[in-house]
Scaffold this active site. Structure first.
Site, mmCIF file in Angstrom:
data_model
loop_
_atom_site.group_PDB
_atom_site.id
_atom_site.type_symbol
_atom_site.label_atom_id
_atom_site.label_comp_id
_atom_site.label_asym_id
_atom_site.label_seq_id
_atom_site.Cartn_x
_atom_site.Cartn_y
_atom_site.Cartn_z
ATOM 1 N N TYR A 146 0.890 -1.158 -0.138
ATOM 2 C CA TYR A 146 -0.088 -0.009 -0.016
ATOM 3 C C TYR A 146 0.959 1.280 -0.216
ATOM 4 O O TYR A 146 0.644 2.378 -0.564
ATOM 5 C CB TYR A 146 -0.626 0.046 1.246
ATOM 6 C CG TYR A 146 -2.350 -0.868 1.146
ATOM 7 C CD1 TYR A 146 -2.271 -2.335 1.132
ATOM 8 C CD2 TYR A 146 -3.201 -0.250 1.112
ATOM 9 C CE1 TYR A 146 -3.490 -2.770 0.873
ATOM 10 C CE2 TYR A 146 -4.506 -0.851 1.040
ATOM 11 C CZ TYR A 146 -4.454 -1.994 0.794
ATOM 12 O OH TYR A 146 -5.631 -2.828 0.716
ATOM 13 N N LYS A 191 3.055 -15.375 3.507
ATOM 14 C CA LYS A 191 3.217 -15.979 2.105
ATOM 15 C C LYS A 191 4.688 -16.477 2.143
ATOM 16 O O LYS A 191 5.451 -16.074 1.132
ATOM 17 C CB LYS A 191 2.913 -15.535 1.015
ATOM 18 C CG LYS A 191 2.921 -16.054 -0.392
ATOM 19 C CD LYS A 191 1.824 -17.288 -0.603
ATOM 20 C CE LYS A 191 2.076 -17.917 -1.768
ATOM 21 N NZ LYS A 191 1.254 -19.169 -2.074
ATOM 22 N N ASP A 224 -3.011 -18.655 1.014
ATOM 23 C CA ASP A 224 -4.078 -19.306 0.286
ATOM 24 C C ASP A 224 -4.748 -20.259 1.122
ATOM 25 O O ASP A 224 -6.018 -20.399 0.768
ATOM 26 C CB ASP A 224 -3.292 -19.777 -1.092
ATOM 27 C CG ASP A 224 -1.946 -20.530 -0.859
ATOM 28 O OD1 ASP A 224 -1.444 -20.384 0.481
ATOM 29 O OD2 ASP A 224 -1.217 -21.027 -1.706
ATOM 30 N N ASP A 248 -6.777 -7.233 4.269
ATOM 31 C CA ASP A 248 -7.726 -6.401 3.539
ATOM 32 C C ASP A 248 -8.451 -7.544 3.123
ATOM 33 O O ASP A 248 -9.555 -7.656 3.066
ATOM 34 C CB ASP A 248 -7.057 -5.697 2.591
ATOM 35 C CG ASP A 248 -8.281 -5.006 1.512
ATOM 36 O OD1 ASP A 248 -9.219 -4.325 2.065
ATOM 37 O OD2 ASP A 248 -8.027 -4.870 0.353
ATOM 38 N N ASP A 252 -12.569 -9.069 4.181
ATOM 39 C CA ASP A 252 -13.887 -9.365 3.376
ATOM 40 C C ASP A 252 -14.586 -10.589 3.714
ATOM 41 O O ASP A 252 -15.730 -10.924 3.675
ATOM 42 C CB ASP A 252 -13.642 -8.893 1.807
ATOM 43 C CG ASP A 252 -13.990 -7.192 1.846
ATOM 44 O OD1 ASP A 252 -13.577 -6.527 2.833
ATOM 45 O OD2 ASP A 252 -14.401 -7.033 0.747
HETATM 46 C C1 IPM Z 1 -10.507 -1.152 3.408
HETATM 47 C C2 IPM Z 1 -10.453 -0.781 1.919
HETATM 48 C C3 IPM Z 1 -9.580 0.087 1.758
HETATM 49 C C4 IPM Z 1 -8.157 -0.784 1.745
HETATM 50 C C5 IPM Z 1 -9.421 0.808 0.409
HETATM 51 C C6 IPM Z 1 -10.655 1.663 -0.075
HETATM 52 C C7 IPM Z 1 -8.285 1.765 0.115
HETATM 53 O O1 IPM Z 1 -10.563 -1.964 1.100
HETATM 54 O O2 IPM Z 1 -10.629 -0.481 4.120
HETATM 55 O O3 IPM Z 1 -10.804 -2.385 3.666
HETATM 56 O O4 IPM Z 1 -7.782 -1.376 1.034
HETATM 57 O O5 IPM Z 1 -7.683 -0.677 2.806
HETATM 58 MN MN MN Z 2 -10.947 -3.676 2.189
#
Ligand code: IPM
Ligand code: MN
Ligand code: NAD
Length: 362
Positions: A146, A191, A224, A248, A252
């Site tokens: 990042y 990884k 993975d 990240d 999700d």
């Molecule tokens: C999160 C989002 C952000 C990230 C993006 C929008 C920059 O996906 O907060 O999870 O990747 O950190």
């Molecule tokens: Mn995210």
């Protein structure tokens, strides 16, 4: 007696951000009334909304208000409209990442877990959910690809994946400390079979473990395999430690198996416990403007702010109980609605109203 009062920088942003942040403010007002806590909200432009209004994603005025506040309540930023801008000017890279870096918000805490009344909303099979699961992703937030150097030529592009020792040590400590008050287990995800950064990261995690937290169980999984194991046996996880990019992606996945990303709160904090509190998900352009987004992720983020930055534990408990009672009564936004008997589909506002009312009633 002087009433306690907190200054909150409120940054609604784009898409569903403004819709859900209204509900979080409503819930904060409700606990404010109940527990005599004052909140001074200072709402500021950020992201695409700021680009449209003043030509930049993170205006100086917004940053100044954040600097003079006790915490930042953040909605979400980004959307198709701004995707054609140069990357560094876009809402995500132009506002959210600089905010995280500016305040040194290196620790991103993302709890996951399925509530008993929401088991049907999870895509996992009942036999995998069993009696439920809960784990917390600790994601490093100010390093990795990042923030490494970026290059782009006519026929190549590169993002440098880089971690320094001090960055790994401090996030590892956050994970092990949390494990002490949890189920005494850290799963480190990397990884290390391929990446030099991961081999380095893993070695430092092992050193911190051996020197400071030998009583905590430490296991390692490759990213993975980890994405698979989370779907097979989520109960195996307690504290999940990962770098910025892997964290990240994992968060999700963790959000969805918990029922919906619309439920999942997160805290991005620095060593002084100053933080930016934001839902795990984004601006949800597919449902923005319809008043149907789930406000619970944003409300939960406000609760994490009260917990981590302010230590207002009675207010936190009241919000959690109100969310549970509201879900127990069958109210569901579209993302968690399954059509089962007893469920009632509600709007963003109806969900926020019900949670605020439950706080004031009890
Ligand atoms: C999160 C989002 C952000 C990230 C993006 C929008 C920059 O996906 O907060 O999870 O990747 O950190
Ligand atoms: Mn995210
Ligand atoms: P997203 O998280 O916005 O949406 C993914 C899916 O989850 C969509 O189907 C959306 O409708 C759903 N969803 C998300 N939040 C919800 C809620 N509260 N209630 C109900 N459903 C919800 O991810 P995306 O579509 O990949 O990203 C959209 C934009 O948001 C992009 O510009 C992205 O960069 C940005 N983004 C911002 C943040 C942030 O500001 N913290 C985080 C993630 C993504």
């Amino acid at each position: 007696m002087n009433q306690k009062s907190y200054k909150i920088a409120v940054l609604p942003g784009d898409g569903i951000g403004p819709e859900v942040i209204v509900e979080a403010k409503k819930v904060l007002e409700a606990v404010g009334t109940k527990f005599s806590i004052g909140f001074e909200f200072d709402e500021q432009l950020v992201g695409g909304a700021a680009i449209d209004a003043v030509g930049e994603a993170l205006p100086a005025a917004t940053l100044a208000v954040c600097e003079n506040s006790d915490a930042i309540l953040f909605g979400s930023v980004g959307g198709e409209k701004w995707n054609s801008l140069p990357p560094e000017k876009r809402p995500e890279v132009g506002a959210l990442l600089p905010l995280r870096k500016h305040f040194d918000l290196f620790a991103n805490i993302r709890p996951a877990g399925v509530l008993s009344m929401l088991k049907n909303s999870s895509p996992l099979k009942p036999e995998i959910i069993g009696d439920g699961f809960s784990f917390t992703v600790i994601r490093e937030l100010t390093g990795d690809v990042y923030f490494g150097a970026k290059e782009r030529g006519e026929d190549f592009a590169s993002d440098l994946m880089i971690y320094r020792k001090d960055e790994v040590v401090r996030i590892a400590r956050v994970a092990f400390e949390l494990a002490k008050n949890s189920r005494q287990k850290v799963t480190n995800i990397d990884k290390a079979n391929v990446l030099a950064t991961s081999q380095f990261w893993r070695k430092i995690v092992e050193e911190v473990h051996a020197q400071e937290f030998p009583e905590i169980e430490l296991e390692h999984l490759y990213i993975d395999n980890a994405t698979m194991q989370i779907l097979v046996k989520p109960q195996r996880f307690d504290i999940v430690l990962a770098g910025n990019l892997f964290g990240d992606i994992l968060s999700d996945e963790a959000a969805q198996i918990s029922g919906s990303i619309g439920l999942q709160a997160s805290a991005s904090i620095n060593s002084k416990k100053f933080g930016l509190f934001e839902p795990m998900g984004g601006s949800a352009p597919d449902i923005a403007g319809q008043g149907i987004a789930n406000p619970i992720a944003q409300i939960g983020s406000a609760a994490m702010m009260l917990d981590i930055s302010f230590g207002e534990l009675a207010a936190v408990k009241a919000i959690k109980q109100a969310i549970l009672a509201t879900l127990e009564s069958g109210l569901r936004t579209g993302d968690i609605f399954t059509g089962a008997l007893g469920e009632q589909k509600v709007s963003t506002k109806e969900m926020g109203d019900a949670i605020a009312a439950a706080i004031l009633e009890n």
